[in-house]
Design a protein around this motif. Structure first.
Motif, PDB file in Angstrom:
ATOM      1  N   SER A 171     -62.357  39.152 -16.363  1.00  0.00           N
ATOM      2  CA  SER A 171     -61.141  39.971 -16.237  1.00  0.00           C
ATOM      3  C   SER A 171     -61.187  41.247 -17.076  1.00  0.00           C
ATOM      4  CB  SER A 171     -59.914  39.151 -16.616  1.00  0.00           C
ATOM      5  OG  SER A 171     -60.076  38.638 -17.913  1.00  0.00           O
ATOM      6  N   TYR A 201     -63.217  46.080  -6.011  1.00  0.00           N
ATOM      7  CA  TYR A 201     -63.562  44.984  -5.116  1.00  0.00           C
ATOM      8  C   TYR A 201     -63.954  45.526  -3.732  1.00  0.00           C
ATOM      9  CZ  TYR A 201     -63.300  40.810  -2.309  1.00  0.00           C
ATOM     10  OH  TYR A 201     -63.626  39.792  -1.462  1.00  0.00           O
ATOM     11  N   SER A 216     -56.541  47.717  -6.448  1.00  0.00           N
ATOM     12  CA  SER A 216     -55.195  47.465  -6.979  1.00  0.00           C
ATOM     13  C   SER A 216     -55.144  47.347  -8.508  1.00  0.00           C
ATOM     14  CB  SER A 216     -54.632  46.183  -6.356  1.00  0.00           C
ATOM     15  OG  SER A 216     -55.510  45.100  -6.600  1.00  0.00           O
ATOM     16  N   ASP A 217     -56.303  47.111  -9.144  1.00  0.00           N
ATOM     17  CA  ASP A 217     -56.266  46.875 -10.598  1.00  0.00           C
ATOM     18  C   ASP A 217     -55.922  48.142 -11.379  1.00  0.00           C
ATOM     19  OD1 ASP A 217     -56.811  44.283 -10.170  1.00  0.00           O
ATOM     20  OD2 ASP A 217     -58.918  44.345 -10.765  1.00  0.00           O
ATOM     21  N   ARG A 278     -56.664  52.149 -18.921  1.00  0.00           N
ATOM     22  CA  ARG A 278     -56.748  51.789 -17.507  1.00  0.00           C
ATOM     23  C   ARG A 278     -57.925  52.523 -16.844  1.00  0.00           C
ATOM     24  NH1 ARG A 278     -56.055  47.779 -17.003  1.00  0.00           N
ATOM     25  NH2 ARG A 278     -55.654  47.760 -14.788  1.00  0.00           N
ATOM     26  N   GLY A 387     -49.678  42.184 -10.026  1.00  0.00           N
ATOM     27  CA  GLY A 387     -50.243  43.535 -10.004  1.00  0.00           C
ATOM     28  C   GLY A 387     -49.462  44.508  -9.138  1.00  0.00           C
ATOM     29  N   ARG A 393     -44.211  43.086 -15.323  1.00  0.00           N
ATOM     30  CA  ARG A 393     -45.449  42.650 -16.005  1.00  0.00           C
ATOM     31  C   ARG A 393     -45.207  42.099 -17.405  1.00  0.00           C
ATOM     32  NH1 ARG A 393     -50.446  44.142 -13.653  1.00  0.00           N
ATOM     33  NH2 ARG A 393     -51.479  43.765 -15.631  1.00  0.00           N
ATOM     34  N   SER A 415     -50.531  37.598 -17.822  1.00  0.00           N
ATOM     35  CA  SER A 415     -51.502  38.685 -18.013  1.00  0.00           C
ATOM     36  C   SER A 415     -52.219  38.433 -19.337  1.00  0.00           C
ATOM     37  CB  SER A 415     -50.781  40.039 -18.081  1.00  0.00           C
ATOM     38  OG  SER A 415     -49.990  40.105 -19.262  1.00  0.00           O
TER      39      SER A 415
END
Length: 472
Positions: A171, A201, A216-217, A278, A387, A393, A415
């Protein structure tokens, strides 16, 4: 040719388990039905076959008193449990004491308060089973211990890495801890390649616009979830993104082209105000199975694990196992069909959550899908919702779905930021479910339970209280 044990701290336990299996000559192999469980079974089955140990394989969605009784009724002297068993040792040990079977366990989940002699679990030696070694990793250590004097099971490291990634142990962009030793074995054996790459992905199979649109991450405004934006971004690059009128895939690009695309993506992320941590998450370690055909979902470890998950969620672990054992004909075709169904169901499930919304308690949020989302995929939908803008979150999410007329399936997702603050969903699921006559467990960041159908609200109250205590 003997090769050093990949994880020395677990070598004695692995050897002990291997010796007992050899002595038996025949065993029942029972494994969990998810990507980690299917790869665990494939690794263990391959190693048992190579060691000349006769065996049968069964999959269980969950290991409870009934399924353990069913396993005991099969009348095997020795039962090898992979990717489960530790958390159910209280029930398993009762069968062992009655002489029903001798358990051998290769697992990574939190052990119950009983023990048994043949127990291979990283947590027993202070190694983190949620982030450093998966069920497939434990099975791999057992496989290495089952090697004969001239044997070499390092080729099975490829499946162990698929299992670890399927268990979300990468992760933070790469595998760590004991998993690194297994990666090194796979690289040495020539079955695995690990390299720094764009961490999106679908690198093997998705056309470039879809690769970016569905990433999406890390959300990049104007590209993520924006088909026209992704196409506009790509056509503005000095990279040949199409060939013969067809969109190319990441795997089709050469090193220079990949570098140009990745750099442009970073620049766009910076310009769009994406936080630096990020942006760093856009790059990670990619694990490639070098013996598989380029451009297929079996070549990339993440895509392989998703394919296996699709077989598992529709109770076709036998199909996933056959693919892991090398069937590239009927089994692979069926796995791909299940994957298409799986993706459609996940998309519809996530849309349902976005439309219906979640209910907020003080310390958690939840939704009850009833029979609208299949109980085998409601946990994945919950993870996808974490997500998405549909959930907050800052709180874990709990999802319910009907398992039967009497029972509710509970899935929870958090998370890693919440885990760092003290969240342990394994404890939440175990304690809150047992308080209402159910049972549960799992990992700190993702866990599940089964509870009586009328106990949802009492379970929620207890879970909310426990999460509050953990995060206070």
């Amino acid at each position: 040719m003997a090769v050093a044990a990949p994880v020395p701290d677990l070598a004695d336990r692995a050897t002990d388990c291997a010796d007992r299996l050899r002595e038996a000559g025949r065993a029942l192999l029972a494994s969990h039905i998810d990507a980690d469980g299917i790869t665990s079974a494939a690794i263990a089955s391959s190693a048992l076959a190579r060691a000349g140990i006769d065996h049968e394989v069964v999959f269980e969605k969950q290991l409870d008193a009934d399924s353990i009784a069913g396993i005991a009724a099969r009348e095997f002297d020795v039962v090898l449990f992979t990717d489960f068993g530790s958390g159910q040792l209280d029930v398993i040990a009762d069968h062992e004491e009655r002489g029903d079977f001798v358990p051998v366990i290769a697992d990574h989940h939190q052990p119950a308060d009983r023990d048994t002699r043949y127990h291979l679990n990283p947590l027993l030696e202070g190694i983190d089973g949620a982030s450093e070694l998966s069920g497939a990793g434990a099975s791999y250590l057992l496989a290495r211990a089952l090697e004969g004097p001239d044997g070499d099971n390092r080729d099975l490291a490829a499946l162990a890495v698929v299992g670890a990634v399927g268990d979300m142990q990468d992760s933070d962009g790469e595998l760590v801890g004991a998993n690194e030793s297994i990666v090194a074995d796979g690289v040495d054996a020539g079955v695995l390649e690990a390299r720094t790459d764009l961490d999106l992905y679908g690198r093997q199979t998705r056309p470039l616009p879809k690769l970016l649109e569905y990433a999406s991450d890390v959300k990049i405004p104007g590209i993520s979830n924006d088909e026209a934006g992704a196409i506009s971004f790509l056509t503005g690059l000095d990279v040949d993104v199409k060939r013969d009128g067809e969109w190319r895939r990441w795997v089709d690009l050469d090193g220079e082209e990949r570098q140009a695309l990745a750099s442009a993506l970073m620049r766009r992320a910076v310009a769009s105000g994406v936080p630096s941590d990020r942006i760093e998450a856009l790059v990670g370690t990619s694990y490639t199975l070098v013996d598989e055909e380029p451009g297929t979902e079996l070549r990339d470890v993440s895509e392989f694990s998703t394919l296996l998950n699709a077989t598992a969620r529709y109770e076709r672990g036998d199909v996933g196992l056959a693919v892991c054992l090398g069937d590239r004909g009927d089994a692979l075709a069926e796995a791909r069909r299940l994957l298409r169904t799986h993706r459609k169901n996940l998309s519809e499930g996530l849309q349902w959550v976005k439309t219906e919304g979640v209910t907020h308690e003080d310390h958690l949020q939840w939704f009850d899908a009833g029979s609208r989302i299949r109980e085998t995929i409601v946990g994945i939908v919950a993870g996808m919702a974490v997500g998405s803008p549909a959930v907050d979150r800052s709180k874990p999410v709990i999802a319910f779905a009907e398992e039967s007329a009497e029972e509710l399936k509970v899935s929870s997702r958090g998370s890693h930021a919440l885990v760092r603050r003290g969240l342990d969903l394994s404890a939440v699921m175990r304690e809150a479910s047992r308080a209402v006559g159910g049972d549960g467990g799992g990992h700190d960041v993702a866990a599940g339970a089964t509870i009586p159908i009328g106990e949802r609200d009492a379970f929620l109250a207890e879970a909310d209280r426990i999460v509050g205590e953990q995060l206070s």
